[in-house]
Design a protein around this motif. Structure first.
Motif, PDB file in Angstrom:
ATOM      1  N   ILE A  43      -2.150   7.645  -3.794  1.00 45.21           N
ATOM      2  CA  ILE A  43      -3.109   7.713  -4.903  1.00 45.21           C
ATOM      3  C   ILE A  43      -4.077   6.537  -4.827  1.00 45.21           C
ATOM      4  CG2 ILE A  43      -3.352   7.528  -7.416  1.00 45.21           C
ATOM      5  CD1 ILE A  43      -0.656   9.145  -7.552  1.00 45.21           C
ATOM      6  N   HIS A  44      -3.546   5.329  -4.603  1.00 41.11           N
ATOM      7  CA  HIS A  44      -4.428   4.155  -4.487  1.00 41.11           C
ATOM      8  C   HIS A  44      -5.402   4.317  -3.326  1.00 41.11           C
ATOM      9  CE1 HIS A  44      -2.987   1.460  -7.572  1.00 41.11           C
ATOM     10  NE2 HIS A  44      -1.736   1.627  -7.188  1.00 41.11           N
ATOM     11  N   LEU A  45      -4.923   4.842  -2.210  1.00 38.54           N
ATOM     12  CA  LEU A  45      -5.796   5.011  -1.039  1.00 38.54           C
ATOM     13  C   LEU A  45      -6.868   6.063  -1.291  1.00 38.54           C
ATOM     14  CD1 LEU A  45      -3.124   4.740   1.790  1.00 38.54           C
ATOM     15  CD2 LEU A  45      -4.888   3.051   1.210  1.00 38.54           C
ATOM     16  N   LEU A  46      -6.505   7.144  -1.967  1.00 44.05           N
ATOM     17  CA  LEU A  46      -7.498   8.173  -2.298  1.00 44.05           C
ATOM     18  C   LEU A  46      -8.540   7.631  -3.275  1.00 44.05           C
ATOM     19  CD1 LEU A  46      -5.100  11.222  -2.640  1.00 44.05           C
ATOM     20  CD2 LEU A  46      -6.920  10.960  -0.921  1.00 44.05           C
ATOM     21  N   ASP A  47      -8.076   6.862  -4.268  1.00 45.26           N
ATOM     22  CA  ASP A  47      -9.013   6.260  -5.224  1.00 45.26           C
ATOM     23  C   ASP A  47      -9.942   5.277  -4.521  1.00 45.26           C
ATOM     24  OD1 ASP A  47      -7.871   7.718  -7.267  1.00 45.26           O
ATOM     25  OD2 ASP A  47      -6.728   6.032  -8.096  1.00 45.26           O
ATOM     26  N   ARG A  50     -12.602   7.193  -2.671  1.00 47.56           N
ATOM     27  CA  ARG A  50     -13.575   7.758  -3.612  1.00 47.56           C
ATOM     28  C   ARG A  50     -14.520   6.680  -4.126  1.00 47.56           C
ATOM     29  NH1 ARG A  50     -10.395  10.815  -5.800  1.00 47.56           N
ATOM     30  NH2 ARG A  50      -9.377   9.397  -7.254  1.00 47.56           N
ATOM     31  N   ASP A  51     -13.998   5.454  -4.323  1.00 48.43           N
ATOM     32  CA  ASP A  51     -14.803   4.349  -4.844  1.00 48.43           C
ATOM     33  C   ASP A  51     -15.542   3.568  -3.768  1.00 48.43           C
ATOM     34  OD1 ASP A  51     -13.813   5.009  -7.335  1.00 48.43           O
ATOM     35  OD2 ASP A  51     -12.282   3.437  -7.325  1.00 48.43           O
ATOM     36  N   GLY A  52     -15.268   3.878  -2.487  1.00 50.86           N
ATOM     37  CA  GLY A  52     -15.892   3.122  -1.401  1.00 50.86           C
ATOM     38  C   GLY A  52     -15.278   1.744  -1.204  1.00 50.86           C
ATOM     39  N   THR A  53     -14.035   1.555  -1.636  1.00 50.21           N
ATOM     40  CA  THR A  53     -13.328   0.287  -1.484  1.00 50.21           C
ATOM     41  C   THR A  53     -12.612   0.260  -0.146  1.00 50.21           C
ATOM     42  OG1 THR A  53     -12.961   0.134  -3.865  1.00 50.21           O
ATOM     43  CG2 THR A  53     -11.502  -1.179  -2.459  1.00 50.21           C
ATOM     44  N   PRO A  54     -12.856  -0.748   0.688  1.00 53.69           N
ATOM     45  CA  PRO A  54     -12.119  -0.846   1.954  1.00 53.69           C
ATOM     46  C   PRO A  54     -10.628  -1.075   1.670  1.00 53.69           C
ATOM     47  CG  PRO A  54     -13.948  -2.412   1.884  1.00 53.69           C
ATOM     48  CD  PRO A  54     -13.798  -1.841   0.511  1.00 53.69           C
ATOM     49  N   ALA A  55      -9.782  -0.195   2.168  1.00 53.14           N
ATOM     50  CA  ALA A  55      -8.346  -0.278   1.903  1.00 53.14           C
ATOM     51  C   ALA A  55      -7.631  -0.866   3.109  1.00 53.14           C
ATOM     52  CB  ALA A  55      -7.794   1.095   1.568  1.00 53.14           C
ATOM     53  N   THR A  56      -7.289  -2.121   3.015  1.00 53.96           N
ATOM     54  CA  THR A  56      -6.515  -2.792   4.065  1.00 53.96           C
ATOM     55  C   THR A  56      -5.046  -2.801   3.642  1.00 53.96           C
ATOM     56  OG1 THR A  56      -6.721  -4.956   3.032  1.00 53.96           O
ATOM     57  CG2 THR A  56      -8.477  -4.312   4.590  1.00 53.96           C
ATOM     58  N   GLY A  61      -0.902  -3.616  -0.538  1.00 50.61           N
ATOM     59  CA  GLY A  61       0.258  -4.365  -0.998  1.00 50.61           C
ATOM     60  C   GLY A  61       0.016  -4.996  -2.353  1.00 50.61           C
ATOM     61  N   LYS A  62      -1.187  -5.516  -2.548  1.00 51.69           N
ATOM     62  CA  LYS A  62      -1.534  -6.130  -3.836  1.00 51.69           C
ATOM     63  C   LYS A  62      -1.532  -5.075  -4.942  1.00 51.69           C
ATOM     64  CE  LYS A  62      -5.007  -9.002  -6.067  1.00 51.69           C
ATOM     65  NZ  LYS A  62      -6.303  -9.649  -5.969  1.00 51.69           N
ATOM     66  N   GLN A  63      -2.071  -3.907  -4.682  1.00 52.18           N
ATOM     67  CA  GLN A  63      -2.107  -2.840  -5.688  1.00 52.18           C
ATOM     68  C   GLN A  63      -0.695  -2.432  -6.096  1.00 52.18           C
ATOM     69  OE1 GLN A  63      -5.215  -2.049  -6.882  1.00 52.18           O
ATOM     70  NE2 GLN A  63      -5.677  -3.647  -5.398  1.00 52.18           N
ATOM     71  N   LEU A  64       0.208  -2.406  -5.128  1.00 56.07           N
ATOM     72  CA  LEU A  64       1.572  -1.924  -5.365  1.00 56.07           C
ATOM     73  C   LEU A  64       2.550  -3.044  -5.687  1.00 56.07           C
ATOM     74  CD1 LEU A  64       1.696   0.663  -2.451  1.00 56.07           C
ATOM     75  CD2 LEU A  64       1.461   1.168  -4.897  1.00 56.07           C
ATOM     76  N   ARG A  65       2.043  -4.296  -5.630  1.00 54.94           N
ATOM     77  CA  ARG A  65       2.887  -5.472  -5.835  1.00 54.94           C
ATOM     78  C   ARG A  65       4.035  -5.518  -4.827  1.00 54.94           C
ATOM     79  NH1 ARG A  65       3.309  -6.986 -12.173  1.00 54.94           N
ATOM     80  NH2 ARG A  65       1.128  -7.473 -12.416  1.00 54.94           N
ATOM     81  N   LEU A  97      -8.155  -0.867   8.576  1.00 51.54           N
ATOM     82  CA  LEU A  97      -8.387  -0.074   7.371  1.00 51.54           C
ATOM     83  C   LEU A  97      -7.427   1.114   7.348  1.00 51.54           C
ATOM     84  CD1 LEU A  97     -12.284  -0.037   7.382  1.00 51.54           C
ATOM     85  CD2 LEU A  97     -10.772  -1.503   6.020  1.00 51.54           C
ATOM     86  N   LEU A  98      -6.994   1.473   6.172  1.00 49.75           N
ATOM     87  CA  LEU A  98      -6.080   2.598   5.997  1.00 49.75           C
ATOM     88  C   LEU A  98      -6.855   3.782   5.441  1.00 49.75           C
ATOM     89  CD1 LEU A  98      -3.170   0.647   4.275  1.00 49.75           C
ATOM     90  CD2 LEU A  98      -3.424   1.203   6.714  1.00 49.75           C
ATOM     91  N   GLU A  99      -6.613   4.945   6.025  1.00 50.21           N
ATOM     92  CA  GLU A  99      -7.281   6.163   5.567  1.00 50.21           C
ATOM     93  C   GLU A  99      -6.265   7.278   5.418  1.00 50.21           C
ATOM     94  OE1 GLU A  99     -10.735   7.264   7.847  1.00 50.21           O
ATOM     95  OE2 GLU A  99     -11.238   5.152   8.196  1.00 50.21           O
ATOM     96  N   VAL A 100      -6.438   8.073   4.371  1.00 54.01           N
ATOM     97  CA  VAL A 100      -5.552   9.203   4.112  1.00 54.01           C
ATOM     98  C   VAL A 100      -5.922  10.340   5.055  1.00 54.01           C
ATOM     99  CG1 VAL A 100      -4.823  10.890   2.391  1.00 54.01           C
ATOM    100  CG2 VAL A 100      -5.249   8.528   1.703  1.00 54.01           C
TER     101      VAL A 100
END
Length: 151
Positions: A43-47, A50-56, A61-65, A97-100
């Motif tokens: 869900i975080h990666l999809l969001d 959608r928002d154009g946020t680079p997902a490393t 890890g920070k999002q999920l603690r 970068l991580l991509e779904v």
């Protein structure tokens, strides 16, 4: 606090919706051999996409603690299942970068699509001003929960 107030009624209703979505996510996870954290990660990666946020991995890890080792295990597991892929950042080759993957999106839509469709139909029954009010309320709730998580 007055347990009978309209505001508390909203809190209880929001909690009930949250519990139902959590149960739905757990059912999805169980059907596909995933951990609930795997679903939250997707869900975080999809969001982020959608928002154009680079997902490393560090961002995830920070999002999920999660600590670094937990994040690596999570990313390895999702990649092994064909649900995400790691790609080198074209602007900074040192960064991953991580991509779904499409497979994850298809699984998600097959499971969650019907309920998403029903929610959209329910929302379409409201006036634009009412939806603006709901959006404003949910945004404030999200900010409150986010603030509570950081304290």
């Amino acid at each position: 606090m007055d347990e009978q107030s309209p505001a508390m009624a909203l809190v209880h209703l929001l909690r009930a919706v949250t519990v139902e979505f959590d149960l739905l996510g757990a059912e999805f996870a169980a059907r596909h051999g995933l951990h609930p954290t795997d679903v939250r990660a997707l869900i975080h990666l999809l969001d982020a996409a959608r928002d154009g946020t680079p997902a490393t991995p560090g961002w995830l890890g920070k999002q999920l603690r999660l600590n670094s080792a937990g994040t690596t295990a999570l990313v390895d597991r999702l990649e092994r299942l064909g649900l995400i892929q790691r790609n080198r950042d074209t602007a900074d080759r040192r960064r991953v970068l991580l991509e779904v993957e499409e497979k994850a999106t298809e699984l998600g839509w097959a499971f969650f699509g019907p309920v998403i469709g029903e929610v959209v139909v329910a929302a379409e029954g409201f006036e634009t001003a009412e939806l603006d009010t709901v959006r404003r309320f949910l945004t404030a709730v999200l900010a409150s929960v986010g603030q509570a998580r950081t304290t």
